[in-house]
Design an enzyme around this catalytic site. Structure first.
Site, PDB file in Angstrom:
ATOM      1  CB  VAL A  77      -0.882  -0.018   1.275  1.00 48.21           C
ATOM      2  CG1 VAL A  77      -1.670   1.260   1.403  1.00 48.21           C
ATOM      3  CG2 VAL A  77      -1.813  -1.226   1.253  1.00 48.21           C
ATOM      4  CB  CYS A  78       1.053   4.226  -2.187  1.00 45.14           C
ATOM      5  SG  CYS A  78       1.762   5.883  -2.131  1.00 45.14           S
ATOM      6  CB  ILE A  79       3.797   5.334   2.815  1.00 37.48           C
ATOM      7  CG1 ILE A  79       3.703   5.937   4.219  1.00 37.48           C
ATOM      8  CG2 ILE A  79       4.784   6.103   1.950  1.00 37.48           C
ATOM      9  CD1 ILE A  79       4.910   5.698   5.074  1.00 37.48           C
ATOM     10  CB  ALA A  82      -1.703   4.430   3.085  1.00 33.33           C
TER      11      ALA A  82
END
Lengths: 130, 141
Positions: A77-79, A82
């Site tokens: 998941v892209c930080i 997210a």
């Protein structure tokens, strides 16, 4: 073939995550390698363990988590995406002083470099979006 | 950021921008990927078509909608060695736009006494399909 998957939409509003899941499952069954599944934009919402869909509906988050466990998939998941949308692991929750984390089993939070790496390493990067 | 094994591979990445700059987050988050990808020493280009051409319109002012105006970032792409911005002519025309409506985006050519050269290329839909066909990786936003 070595495949990278990009999921750009969240569950339920768009079909993208369902299609990406079905594609990933079918590719694995055919013997292809999935280098990584990267979740971006609202796609990060696939990675919250707090979703409670109706019992007669599919549970996409659970489906992804189970697929990851079975095939040792790398679900990232892209930080940045997210954090905007309230998807946190324990470390990020602590770092930002939040009282809970919600990342689902089998998912991990990391940077956009992981997406670019997918494009470089995989034979094909397959994008699922709107 | 990228390890040795990856640096040996140089692929062509094209980021395809199809949506207006505001209204949805796609344009902003696409630009974030573009900036990160610059660190990986790949051959990066951008395409703007459909409402995506609005991303490059000059004089953007977002004060009234409470959003960050990220359009100045496009002007910095040259510093990241991103020098190829393809804009589809038909998409401009369909929206009553011309090249005059777009920001001036340039890169400095070190081999030509740092002359500033335009990064934007207006291409036809047909030409763009040919450029797309040559790419290793296409990311659509």
């Amino acid at each position: 073939m070595k495949l990278g998957i990009l999921v750009n939409e969240g569950p339920y509003t768009h079909q993208a995550s369902d299609t990406a899941y079905q594609f990933t499952k079918a590719a694995l069954e055919k013997g292809h390698e999935i280098f990584r599944v990267f979740f971006y934009h609202d796609g990060v919402n696939n990675g919250t363990r707090l979703t409670v869909p109706p019992q007669d509906d599919r549970n996409l988050q659970q489906a992804w988590s189970e697929l990851a466990e079975k095939h040792n998939l790398d679900l990232v998941v892209c930080i940045a995406a997210a954090q905007r949308r309230g998807i946190l692991d324990e470390g990020e929750a602590k770092r930002h002083g939040k009282d809970a984390s919600n990342i689902a089993p089998g998912f991990r939070i990391s940077g956009l470099g992981q997406l670019v790496e997918s494009g470089i390493v995989a034979d094909r990067l397959v994008v699922f979006g709107d | 950021m990228a390890d040795d094994a990856q640096q040996q591979v140089k692929k062509s990445f094209m980021y395809v921008n199809r949506k207006a700059p505001y209204g949805t987050i796609y344009a902003l988050e696409a630009l974030e990927v573009v900036l990160i990808s610059a660190a990986f020493e790949q051959d990066v280009s951008l395409a703007f078509l459909d409402d995506g051409v609005f991303q490059l319109v000059k004089g953007q002012n977002t004060a009234g909608i409470g959003m960050k105006n990220f359009s100045p970032t496009f002007k910095a792409l040259g510093d990241y060695e991103i020098r190829q911005l393809y804009v589809e002519r038909e998409s401009l025309e369909e929206r009553g736009l011309t090249s005059e409506d777009l920001m001036e985006i340039t890169w400095e050519d070190e081999e030509d006494d740092y002359a500033k050269k335009p990064s934007i290329r207006i291409v036809s839909r047909m030409e763009l399909t040919e450029v797309m066909a040559q790419q290793d990786v296409l990311l659509n936003f």
